[in-house]
Design a protein around this motif. Structure first.
Motif, PDB file in Angstrom:
ATOM      1  N   ILE A   1       7.649   1.065   4.256  1.00 61.16           N
ATOM      2  CA  ILE A   1       8.300   2.141   5.009  1.00 61.16           C
ATOM      3  C   ILE A   1       9.271   1.558   6.036  1.00 61.16           C
ATOM      4  CG2 ILE A   1       7.908   3.983   6.695  1.00 61.16           C
ATOM      5  CD1 ILE A   1       5.283   4.606   5.228  1.00 61.16           C
TER       6      ILE A   1
ATOM      7  N   GLN B   1       5.281  10.902   2.081  1.00 61.89           N
ATOM      8  CA  GLN B   1       4.062  10.098   2.073  1.00 61.89           C
ATOM      9  C   GLN B   1       2.857  10.974   1.782  1.00 61.89           C
ATOM     10  OE1 GLN B   1       3.590   7.706   5.583  1.00 61.89           O
ATOM     11  NE2 GLN B   1       1.554   6.965   5.033  1.00 61.89           N
TER      12      GLN B   1
ATOM     13  N   ASP C   1       1.522   7.048  -3.471  1.00 68.16           N
ATOM     14  CA  ASP C   1       1.454   6.898  -2.018  1.00 68.16           C
ATOM     15  C   ASP C   1       2.741   7.337  -1.339  1.00 68.16           C
ATOM     16  OD1 ASP C   1      -1.190   5.216  -1.745  1.00 68.16           O
ATOM     17  OD2 ASP C   1      -0.046   4.312  -3.382  1.00 68.16           O
ATOM     18  N   LEU C   2       3.865   7.064  -1.992  1.00 62.45           N
ATOM     19  CA  LEU C   2       5.172   7.436  -1.467  1.00 62.45           C
ATOM     20  C   LEU C   2       5.981   8.081  -2.578  1.00 62.45           C
ATOM     21  CD1 LEU C   2       6.123   4.141   0.448  1.00 62.45           C
ATOM     22  CD2 LEU C   2       5.361   6.288   1.500  1.00 62.45           C
TER      23      LEU C   2
END
Length: 293
Positions: free
Chosen positions: A209, A192, A69-70
């Protein structure tokens, strides 16, 4: 490809110049990282999050494909692997891992600008970034792709010049090379995935975040407290580096002086304190900021 059910994944560099700082950022964001069953996967014990520790040039692809996801990666790596398909988006620069991709050549090369490289061979580990730069400069040159020890290419007669990452310049100097043009400025960035997480993990992702943003915002920031004459308040406020509107409070029993509290986003040097004192400030305290949101 979707994220493993019920958990977020963050891709970080397994080894190299960004590895330790990436883990520091994750921990500073409040994630308690524990080593997993293998060196590839670390787990976060206080949230449903996994850390995938991989090669830096795999991180953009893993994030773009939704495997993670990141991700934390150098801008230079991100730019080099970009393609025409879905790409990871940059959430924010992280303020560490700064370096510059530069053209460098031996002193015997008669260099008078990028046009001097016309028709020559240039060694690099970043052929896409270099090709884009050469096209922008209108220079036609052959690119020799190397995956390491790029700086030895001129000595081995593989190329007339190189394009490589420079942080201190010591490696170039040791190999008799002189840095010339800047091709690309880089630092670590948070990226991201374009693939949305599960609905139940959306708020957690946003929270991580925001926390990382708070950690980055506090880097180098200082909390300054001082007493100041009311008559010098404007002058003292102007001296405080990178400060927004400070908090001004009355001092007990003093109509002619106030207490000033300010968050300074820029470095506070001894020279700054001397200027504040000369302007009438007293009882000056400078404190580090661990987190800021």
């Amino acid at each position: 490809m979707s994220t493993v059910q019920g958990r977020l994944r963050i891709a970080v560099q397994k080894s190299g110049r960004l590895a330790d700082r990436s883990l520091d950022l994750v921990r500073d964001a409040g994630l308690r990282v524990v080593k997993g069953a293998n060196d590839l996967l670390y787990k976060v014990e206080n949230y449903p999050i996994d850390l995938l520790r991989v090669r830096d040039d795999d991180i953009p692809t893993f994030v773009a494909d939704g495997v993670c996801d990141l991700g934390i990666v150098g801008e230079n790596v991100l730019e080099e692997v970009r393609n025409g398909g879905p790409n990871a988006s940059v959430v924010m620069p992280l303020g560490f891992g700064k370096c510059t991709l530069k053209l460098a050549c031996p002193p015997m090369l008669d260099y008078a600008g990028p046009a001097s490289l016309e028709g020559l061979r240039i060694a690099t580990s970043y052929p896409k970034i270099l090709r884009r730069y050469l096209d922008e400069q209108g220079v036609k040159a052959d690119i020799v792709v190397m995956r390491g020890a790029v700086e030895v290419a001129p000595r081995l007669k593989l190329a007339s010049a190189i394009c490589d990452l420079v942080s201190t310049g010591a490696t170039l100097e040791a190999n008799g090379l002189i840095a010339k043009e800047t091709v690309f400025d880089s630092q670590a960035v948070l990226i991201q995935s374009p693939v949305a997480p599960e609905d139940g993990l959306r708020s957690l992702l946003d929270s991580i975040i925001e926390r990382m943003s708070g950690v980055v915002s506090s880097q180098g920031a200082k909390y300054v407290m001082l007493n100041a004459p009311r008559s010098a308040l404007d002058q003292i406020t102007a001296i405080l580096p990178g400060a927004g509107a400070p908090t001004v409070m009355p001092l007990m029993g003093r109509d002619d002086a106030v207490a000033v509290h300010a968050v300074c986003q820029e470095a506070v040097f001894w020279e700054t304190l001397e200027k504040l004192k000369a302007a009438g400030a007293s009882a000056i305290l400078v404190l580090p900021i661990e987190k800021m949101m």
